[in-house]
Design a protein around this motif. Structure first.
Motif, PDB file in Angstrom:
ATOM      1  N   PRO A  75      31.910  35.326  29.807  1.00  0.00           N
ATOM      2  CA  PRO A  75      33.118  35.983  29.008  1.00  0.00           C
ATOM      3  C   PRO A  75      34.247  37.007  30.406  1.00  0.00           C
ATOM      4  O   PRO A  75      33.549  37.752  31.176  1.00  0.00           O
ATOM      5  CB  PRO A  75      32.654  37.375  28.408  1.00  0.00           C
ATOM      6  CG  PRO A  75      30.969  36.894  28.363  1.00  0.00           C
ATOM      7  CD  PRO A  75      30.829  36.227  29.413  1.00  0.00           C
ATOM      8  N   TYR A  76      35.136  36.241  30.010  1.00  0.00           N
ATOM      9  CA  TYR A  76      36.458  36.840  30.265  1.00  0.00           C
ATOM     10  C   TYR A  76      36.261  35.862  32.495  1.00  0.00           C
ATOM     11  O   TYR A  76      37.395  36.937  33.410  1.00  0.00           O
ATOM     12  CB  TYR A  76      36.785  38.381  30.087  1.00  0.00           C
ATOM     13  CG  TYR A  76      36.784  39.255  29.223  1.00  0.00           C
ATOM     14  CD1 TYR A  76      37.933  38.665  28.726  1.00  0.00           C
ATOM     15  CD2 TYR A  76      35.832  39.149  28.583  1.00  0.00           C
ATOM     16  CE1 TYR A  76      37.624  39.217  27.961  1.00  0.00           C
ATOM     17  CE2 TYR A  76      35.993  39.744  27.057  1.00  0.00           C
ATOM     18  CZ  TYR A  76      37.389  39.828  25.918  1.00  0.00           C
ATOM     19  OH  TYR A  76      37.229  39.837  24.979  1.00  0.00           O
ATOM     20  N   LEU A  77      35.599  35.434  32.930  1.00  0.00           N
ATOM     21  CA  LEU A  77      35.524  34.526  34.178  1.00  0.00           C
ATOM     22  C   LEU A  77      37.265  33.999  34.223  1.00  0.00           C
ATOM     23  O   LEU A  77      37.358  33.354  35.118  1.00  0.00           O
ATOM     24  CB  LEU A  77      33.873  34.212  34.692  1.00  0.00           C
ATOM     25  CG  LEU A  77      34.026  33.261  35.550  1.00  0.00           C
ATOM     26  CD1 LEU A  77      34.602  35.010  36.489  1.00  0.00           C
ATOM     27  CD2 LEU A  77      33.536  33.156  36.097  1.00  0.00           C
ATOM     28  N   HIS A  78      37.513  33.586  32.712  1.00  0.00           N
ATOM     29  CA  HIS A  78      38.612  32.216  33.101  1.00  0.00           C
ATOM     30  C   HIS A  78      39.707  33.126  33.125  1.00  0.00           C
ATOM     31  O   HIS A  78      40.804  32.248  33.722  1.00  0.00           O
ATOM     32  CB  HIS A  78      38.667  31.876  31.698  1.00  0.00           C
ATOM     33  CG  HIS A  78      39.052  32.561  30.250  1.00  0.00           C
ATOM     34  ND1 HIS A  78      38.354  33.225  30.074  1.00  0.00           N
ATOM     35  CD2 HIS A  78      40.408  32.925  29.887  1.00  0.00           C
ATOM     36  CE1 HIS A  78      39.211  34.505  29.024  1.00  0.00           C
ATOM     37  NE2 HIS A  78      39.654  34.158  29.415  1.00  0.00           N
ATOM     38  N   THR A  79      39.936  34.162  33.531  1.00  0.00           N
ATOM     39  CA  THR A  79      40.622  35.146  33.996  1.00  0.00           C
ATOM     40  C   THR A  79      41.925  34.328  35.827  1.00  0.00           C
ATOM     41  O   THR A  79      42.404  34.433  36.370  1.00  0.00           O
ATOM     42  CB  THR A  79      41.400  36.504  33.783  1.00  0.00           C
ATOM     43  OG1 THR A  79      39.949  36.759  34.564  1.00  0.00           O
ATOM     44  CG2 THR A  79      41.211  37.057  32.784  1.00  0.00           C
ATOM     45  N   PHE A  80      40.682  33.959  36.461  1.00  0.00           N
ATOM     46  CA  PHE A  80      40.358  33.956  38.281  1.00  0.00           C
ATOM     47  C   PHE A  80      41.052  32.492  37.335  1.00  0.00           C
ATOM     48  O   PHE A  80      41.784  31.912  38.684  1.00  0.00           O
ATOM     49  CB  PHE A  80      39.206  33.931  38.626  1.00  0.00           C
ATOM     50  CG  PHE A  80      38.193  35.233  38.782  1.00  0.00           C
ATOM     51  CD1 PHE A  80      38.718  35.967  39.749  1.00  0.00           C
ATOM     52  CD2 PHE A  80      37.837  35.618  37.835  1.00  0.00           C
ATOM     53  CE1 PHE A  80      38.775  36.991  40.350  1.00  0.00           C
ATOM     54  CE2 PHE A  80      36.804  36.932  38.013  1.00  0.00           C
ATOM     55  CZ  PHE A  80      36.984  37.784  39.190  1.00  0.00           C
ATOM     56  N   ALA A  81      40.908  31.496  37.132  1.00  0.00           N
ATOM     57  CA  ALA A  81      41.455  30.393  36.834  1.00  0.00           C
ATOM     58  C   ALA A  81      43.464  30.166  36.630  1.00  0.00           C
ATOM     59  O   ALA A  81      43.832  29.556  36.916  1.00  0.00           O
ATOM     60  CB  ALA A  81      41.080  29.756  35.450  1.00  0.00           C
ATOM     61  N   LEU A  82      44.069  31.914  36.852  1.00  0.00           N
ATOM     62  CA  LEU A  82      45.656  31.786  37.009  1.00  0.00           C
ATOM     63  C   LEU A  82      45.556  31.394  38.568  1.00  0.00           C
ATOM     64  O   LEU A  82      46.531  31.093  38.963  1.00  0.00           O
ATOM     65  CB  LEU A  82      45.531  33.821  36.888  1.00  0.00           C
ATOM     66  CG  LEU A  82      45.641  33.747  35.956  1.00  0.00           C
ATOM     67  CD1 LEU A  82      45.985  34.525  35.113  1.00  0.00           C
ATOM     68  CD2 LEU A  82      46.855  33.089  34.888  1.00  0.00           C
ATOM     69  N   ILE A  83      44.696  31.677  39.520  1.00  0.00           N
ATOM     70  CA  ILE A  83      44.345  31.400  40.938  1.00  0.00           C
ATOM     71  C   ILE A  83      44.751  29.578  41.013  1.00  0.00           C
ATOM     72  O   ILE A  83      46.303  29.126  41.437  1.00  0.00           O
ATOM     73  CB  ILE A  83      43.308  32.022  41.277  1.00  0.00           C
ATOM     74  CG1 ILE A  83      43.141  33.075  41.842  1.00  0.00           C
ATOM     75  CG2 ILE A  83      43.673  31.596  42.844  1.00  0.00           C
ATOM     76  CD1 ILE A  83      41.541  33.527  42.233  1.00  0.00           C
ATOM     77  N   PRO A  84      44.122  29.271  40.805  1.00  0.00           N
ATOM     78  CA  PRO A  84      44.946  27.002  41.127  1.00  0.00           C
ATOM     79  C   PRO A  84      45.823  27.356  39.843  1.00  0.00           C
ATOM     80  O   PRO A  84      46.749  26.253  40.154  1.00  0.00           O
ATOM     81  CB  PRO A  84      43.108  26.652  40.116  1.00  0.00           C
ATOM     82  CG  PRO A  84      42.465  27.528  39.697  1.00  0.00           C
ATOM     83  CD  PRO A  84      43.168  29.034  40.014  1.00  0.00           C
ATOM     84  N   THR A  85      46.016  27.644  38.235  1.00  0.00           N
ATOM     85  CA  THR A  85      46.977  27.438  38.041  1.00  0.00           C
ATOM     86  C   THR A  85      48.236  27.913  38.987  1.00  0.00           C
ATOM     87  O   THR A  85      49.154  27.338  38.736  1.00  0.00           O
ATOM     88  CB  THR A  85      46.790  28.777  36.420  1.00  0.00           C
ATOM     89  OG1 THR A  85      45.752  27.784  35.813  1.00  0.00           O
ATOM     90  CG2 THR A  85      48.113  28.238  35.550  1.00  0.00           C
ATOM     91  N   CYS A  86      48.272  29.017  39.388  1.00  0.00           N
ATOM     92  CA  CYS A  86      48.934  29.414  40.483  1.00  0.00           C
ATOM     93  C   CYS A  86      49.700  28.304  41.436  1.00  0.00           C
ATOM     94  O   CYS A  86      50.838  27.771  41.467  1.00  0.00           O
ATOM     95  CB  CYS A  86      49.151  30.742  41.281  1.00  0.00           C
ATOM     96  SG  CYS A  86      50.291  31.043  42.323  1.00  0.00           S
ATOM     97  N   ILE A  87      48.493  27.575  41.766  1.00  0.00           N
ATOM     98  CA  ILE A  87      48.730  26.745  43.396  1.00  0.00           C
ATOM     99  C   ILE A  87      49.366  25.616  42.546  1.00  0.00           C
ATOM    100  O   ILE A  87      50.389  24.427  42.951  1.00  0.00           O
ATOM    101  CB  ILE A  87      47.097  26.150  43.492  1.00  0.00           C
ATOM    102  CG1 ILE A  87      46.830  27.364  44.240  1.00  0.00           C
ATOM    103  CG2 ILE A  87      47.258  25.088  44.357  1.00  0.00           C
ATOM    104  CD1 ILE A  87      45.666  27.091  45.360  1.00  0.00           C
TER     105      ILE A  87
END
Length: 366
Positions: free
Chosen positions: A243-255
């Motif tokens: 749960p809520y680990l998907h917030t770290f996907a903002l890093i590849p999203t930024c790239i």
């Protein structure tokens, strides 16, 4: 005195788990995977009429590894392609702005022109101070390299554990209770039934939530024409299994937003803001509708309690704590409801007749 002894035992067990976490982690991961894969093994035996357990296990592992590889092929090669494209764009930008056609030759020219200054820098105190600060970082890089090697070895150990646990899963699941005295086995069996029921509901509910989230992200990313829309949506869904680990996907999203801005000439902040709005929309829908509807119904437990248990046990025991957070939390709640608050609808363990009679006699004497 009994509560003091129980508290000492609990703290000793937690300390032992934390101290031996590196050795126990492969076993706990293997047991969790065996818990997830055993229904598939039984399905192979029942539907395909495979009588040899070893064959059904190998077939199950082959299918799972194939599916994981297919998902990886859907995500990893496009990511590599995007990074290669980013490198090409950066090289092109350097050629156009600095009028450099050969980067290695340009670096060599700069070094030759500033050779004396570079030699003075290497002999100066500043360089010594720099080494003192950089050396720990280099040591960390070496340590991380050995960690990667250990992870590969641990993966092999996990597969071995997984194979042998699946081989005798029924026996282990039924006979683990023998580690306790006979008079206490009924208690532990009843509590573990609650834990098993909660785990089944949690796995089904969280998997459904992650699937819905992956679909929503893939659709919305496709609408805004974001790079790797489907692959990124699948990656976020997989990450949300915790749960809520998907917030770290903002890093590849930024790239990826940076890559699209460099490739198309659009404003980076507009691209990233549109992707961030997608995150916000999906998160609001997920928290307000999907999670309460799916997880609340499946678990009968507030998602905030689930997140709190993950945070607490993760802080105490590291990654092992994340794996056993739900079983331990459910065990504690089950014990509390059965034997402390004695809530309605939860039947306490039946006491054997002889023991019950002796307890009644003791009550009458008091």
């Amino acid at each position: 005195m009994r509560w003091v002894i129980v508290a000492v035992i609990v703290f000793a067990v937690l300390y032992g788990l934390n101290y031996l976490s590196a050795a126990l982690l492969p076993f706990f991961i293997a047991w969790f995977l065996a818990y997830l894969l055993f229904p598939m093994v039984k399905f192979m035996e029942r539907v395909l009429h495979i009588k040899v357990r070893t064959v059904s296990i190998l077939l199950t592992l082959t299918i799972v590894i194939t599916v994981v590889t297919a998902v990886g092929m859907l995500i990893i090669p496009p990511m590599i392609e995007q990074f290669q494209k980013l490198g090409t764009i950066v090289t092109k930008y350097i050629h156009q702005t600095a009028n450099i056609t050969d980067i290695p030759e340009a670096l060599n020219t700069v070094i030759q022109e500033n050779k004396a200054s570079i030699e003075r820098f290497f002999r100066s105190k500043d360089f010594s101070e720099l080494i003192k600060h950089v050396a720990p970082s280099l040591l960390n890089v070496v340590t991380e390299t050995f960690t990667v090697i250990y992870s590969v070895i641990a993966s092999c150990i996990v597969l071995l554990y997984l194979f042998f646990i699946l081989l005798d899963y029924e026996y282990l699941a039924k006979n683990w209770v023998r580690i306790f005295p006979e008079e206490n086995r009924a208690f532990w069996q009843s509590v573990m039934k609650d834990v098993e029921h909660a785990m089944n509901n949690y796995v089904r509910g969280q998997s459904l939530v992650s699937l819905i989230m992956a679909i929503m992200f893939a659709i919305l990313f496709t609408i805004i024409d974001f790079p790797m829309a489907i692959g990124l949506g699948i990656l976020i869904g997989i990450m949300n299994l915790v749960p809520y680990l998907h917030t770290f996907a903002l890093i590849p999203t930024c790239i990826l937003a940076l890559l699209k801005a460099a490739d198309t000439g659009e404003n980076f902040w507009i691209i990233f803001l549109s992707a961030f709005i997608v995150f916000c929309i999906v998160q609001v829908i997920n928290d307000m509708f999907v999670v309460p509807k799916v997880m609340g119904k499946a678990m009968g437990m507030n998602p905030a309690i689930l997140l709190l248990s993950l945070s607490v046990w993760g802080s105490l025991l590291g990654f092992i704590g994340l794996l056993i957070a739900l079983p331990l939390t459910t065990l504690i709640m089950s014990y509390w409801q059965r034997y402390i608050t004695k809530e309605k609808g939860i039947k306490p363990i039946a006491i054997p007749e002889g023991k019950k009679a002796s307890e009644e006699d003791e009550t009458e004497e008091k």
